[in-house]
Scaffold this motif. Structure first.
Motif, short mmCIF file in Angstrom:
data_model
loop_
_atom_site.label_atom_id
_atom_site.label_comp_id
_atom_site.label_asym_id
_atom_site.label_seq_id
_atom_site.Cartn_x
_atom_site.Cartn_y
_atom_site.Cartn_z
N LEU A 117 47.32 35.64 45.19
CA LEU A 117 46.68 36.95 45.32
C LEU A 117 45.20 36.82 45.62
O LEU A 117 44.64 37.57 46.43
N PHE A 118 44.57 35.83 44.97
CA PHE A 118 43.14 35.59 45.21
C PHE A 118 42.90 35.20 46.67
O PHE A 118 42.00 35.72 47.34
N GLY A 119 43.73 34.27 47.17
CA GLY A 119 43.60 33.84 48.56
C GLY A 119 43.87 34.98 49.54
O GLY A 119 43.14 35.14 50.53
N ALA A 120 44.88 35.79 49.26
CA ALA A 120 45.20 36.91 50.14
C ALA A 120 44.07 37.94 50.15
O ALA A 120 43.70 38.48 51.20
N GLY A 121 43.51 38.21 48.96
CA GLY A 121 42.41 39.16 48.87
C GLY A 121 41.18 38.67 49.62
O GLY A 121 40.50 39.45 50.31
N PHE A 122 40.89 37.36 49.50
CA PHE A 122 39.72 36.81 50.19
C PHE A 122 39.92 36.87 51.71
O PHE A 122 38.99 37.21 52.46
N SER A 123 41.14 36.53 52.16
CA SER A 123 41.43 36.56 53.60
C SER A 123 41.28 37.99 54.15
O SER A 123 40.68 38.19 55.21
N MET A 124 41.79 38.96 53.43
CA MET A 124 41.69 40.35 53.88
C MET A 124 40.23 40.80 53.90
O MET A 124 39.79 41.46 54.86
N SER A 125 39.47 40.43 52.86
CA SER A 125 38.05 40.83 52.81
C SER A 125 37.27 40.16 53.93
O SER A 125 36.35 40.77 54.51
N LEU A 126 37.61 38.90 54.25
CA LEU A 126 36.91 38.19 55.33
C LEU A 126 37.16 38.86 56.67
O LEU A 126 36.23 39.06 57.47
N ARG A 127 38.41 39.23 56.93
CA ARG A 127 38.72 39.91 58.20
C ARG A 127 37.99 41.25 58.28
O ARG A 127 37.51 41.64 59.35
N ARG A 128 37.91 41.94 57.15
CA ARG A 128 37.21 43.23 57.14
C ARG A 128 35.72 43.05 57.43
O ARG A 128 35.11 43.83 58.17
N SER A 129 35.13 41.98 56.87
CA SER A 129 33.71 41.71 57.10
C SER A 129 33.44 41.35 58.55
O SER A 129 32.46 41.81 59.16
N LEU A 178 47.55 49.20 36.67
CA LEU A 178 48.52 49.06 35.58
C LEU A 178 49.96 49.08 36.06
O LEU A 178 50.86 48.61 35.36
N ILE A 179 50.20 49.64 37.25
CA ILE A 179 51.58 49.71 37.74
C ILE A 179 51.92 48.56 38.68
O ILE A 179 53.04 48.46 39.17
N GLN A 180 50.94 47.66 38.95
CA GLN A 180 51.19 46.52 39.84
C GLN A 180 51.84 45.37 39.06
O GLN A 180 51.57 45.19 37.87
N LEU A 185 43.88 42.75 34.54
CA LEU A 185 42.53 42.21 34.43
C LEU A 185 42.13 41.49 35.72
O LEU A 185 41.02 41.65 36.22
N PHE A 186 43.05 40.71 36.27
CA PHE A 186 42.76 40.03 37.54
C PHE A 186 42.54 41.05 38.65
O PHE A 186 41.57 40.95 39.42
N LEU A 187 43.42 42.04 38.76
CA LEU A 187 43.32 43.02 39.83
C LEU A 187 42.02 43.82 39.75
O LEU A 187 41.41 44.14 40.77
N ALA A 188 41.60 44.13 38.51
CA ALA A 188 40.39 44.94 38.34
C ALA A 188 39.11 44.14 38.51
O ALA A 188 38.08 44.71 38.89
N SER A 189 39.17 42.83 38.27
CA SER A 189 37.91 42.07 38.23
C SER A 189 37.76 41.02 39.33
O SER A 189 36.65 40.54 39.56
N LEU A 190 38.85 40.65 40.01
CA LEU A 190 38.74 39.55 40.98
C LEU A 190 39.52 39.75 42.27
O LEU A 190 39.61 38.82 43.08
#
Length: 260
Positions: A6-18, A99-101, A106-111
């Motif tokens: 999830l961390f890698g996927a989030g970083f990849s998506m954020s990088l493409r957006r940037s 909360l429904i994921q 905690l990970f979803l909200a903070s990282l």
């Protein structure tokens, strides 16, 4: 492993957006460079008046400034994009989405969200650290380098944990904005804690341990590690992380959601 994916996927998506907003990217990089230049100008100004700042010479202070830039870049890239909006999410009920994921809330909200361009600041910080070490004239030992890396990891955990703790206050006081308190405390880490008065030094070492973020790693890198100091820093990091996880668990149980 799910968290890492999830961390890698989030970083990849954020990088493409940037990368999709090239103009913003350019200005963000220029801003990081200008910020660093202003930091180095302050160091240069200080050492036109003295050769020593509370036991720190120019080369050592440059390494500390580089370490601060590195840590600030990590915080801005991985922690700030999430927790800076957390109070609004609790107040507006958007916390429900976490909360429904089928993953740690905690990970979803903070990282889960990132700002990859902020890593420019971290790279510039590494360059300043290299320049400072060259100016210092003495290469760090292997033990010093490994301890520096270990303390940087501990400092990152502390920054994340303190951010979570401050954000958790939103569960009890949704209109209380304390982000500025955390940012102000972090800014104090841009200089060695030795320059501050004793009460503030105690706060920055034991209560809000910004000393672990920059001063202790730089000291270990340039002057050699100490077993007691390193062990105390790691214990402090582990304790604050457990406290943050506990505060999150209690806060989530208190959270009533948007429809309540």
């Amino acid at each position: 492993m799910l968290v890492l994916r999830l961390f890698g996927a989030g970083f990849s998506m954020s990088l493409r957006r940037s990368l999709a907003h090239r103009t913003n990217l350019t200005f963000d990089v220029l801003l990081a460079i200008l910020t660093l230049i202003s930091e180095l100008a302050v160091v240069q100004l200080i050492f036109t008046r003295t050769d020593d700042l509370a036991g720190w010479n120019r080369a050592e202070l440059l390494v500390l400034v580089g370490t601060f830039q590195l840590m600030a870049g990590i915080r801005t890239a991985f922690i700030e994009p999430n927790l800076s909006w957390f109070t609004d999410q609790v107040r507006n009920g958007k916390m429900d989405l976490y909360l429904i994921q089928p993953a740690s809330s905690l990970f979803l909200a903070s990282l889960s969200s990132h700002s990859p361009v902020a890593l420019t600041r971290a790279v510039l910080g590494l360059a300043v650290i290299g320049g400072g070490i060259a100016d210092h004239g003495k290469l760090p030992t292997i033990a010093g380098l490994l301890t520096w890396l270990l303390l940087l990891a501990t400092g990152t955990v502390i920054m994340w944990s303190l951010g979570v703790l401050v954000s958790c206050l939103a569960f009890w006081a949704p209109r209380l904005e304390l982000d500025i308190l955390f940012s102000s405390a972090l800014n104090l880490a841009r200089y060695p804690v030795d320059i501050y008065s004793r009460p503030l030094r105690i706060v920055l070492t034991y209560l809000f341990p910004m000393a672990v973020v920059t001063t202790l790693p730089t000291t270990a890198l340039l002057r050699g590690p100490t077993l007691v100091g390193t062990a105390a820093a790691i214990a402090a990091g582990a304790g604050i992380a457990l406290l943050a996880i506990g505060a999150w668990s209690v806060g989530v149980r208190r959270y009533t959601g948007a429809t309540s």
